[in-house]
Design an enzyme around this catalytic site. Structure first.
Site, PDB file in Angstrom:
ATOM      1  CB  CYS A  28      -0.902  -0.046   1.233  1.00  0.00           C
ATOM      2  SG  CYS A  28      -1.681   1.497   1.686  1.00  0.00           S
ATOM      3  CB  CYS A  88       0.393   1.696   4.092  1.00  0.00           C
ATOM      4  SG  CYS A  88      -1.335   1.207   3.971  1.00  0.00           S
TER       5      CYS A  88
END
Length: 106
Positions: free
Chosen positions: A31, A34
């Site tokens: 991600c 993230c």
């Protein structure tokens, strides 16, 4: 400097019982956002050492916790106090936003 603790399906219940406010970052290795917020979460772990618990849940490795809280988008950051969710942030945000949310729980 303190590091964010790794939270797993196995240790989640124990950690969530903490008297201190808790910030849990739900993330995954693949991600992009993230990875942007990861260093911010680590900084907060140092800033709030002794005042709050800062942890990270890898949703791929720990699907149970993610499912229990209906995590559909990552990063999702949940703020707990007394075992209950008191605040939530979805998506990457500046450190100041997360600090304000944590300060509100102290």
């Amino acid at each position: 400097m303190s590091k964010a603790i790794e939270i797993t399906d196995a240790n989640f219940e124990e950690i969530i019982k903490s008297e201190q406010p808790i910030l849990v970052d739900f993330w995954a290795e693949w991600c992009g956002p993230c990875k942007m917020i990861g260093p911010v979460v680590e900084e907060l772990a140092g800033d709030y050492d002794g005042k709050a618990v800062i942890g990270k849940v890898d949703v791929d490795a720990n699907p149970g916790v993610a499912q229990a809280f209906g995590i559909r988008s990552i990063p999702t950051l949940l703020f707990f106090k007394g075992g209950e969710i008191v605040d939530k942030q979805v998506g990457a945000v500046p450190k100041s936003v997360l600090s304000q949310k944590l300060d509100a729980q102290l």
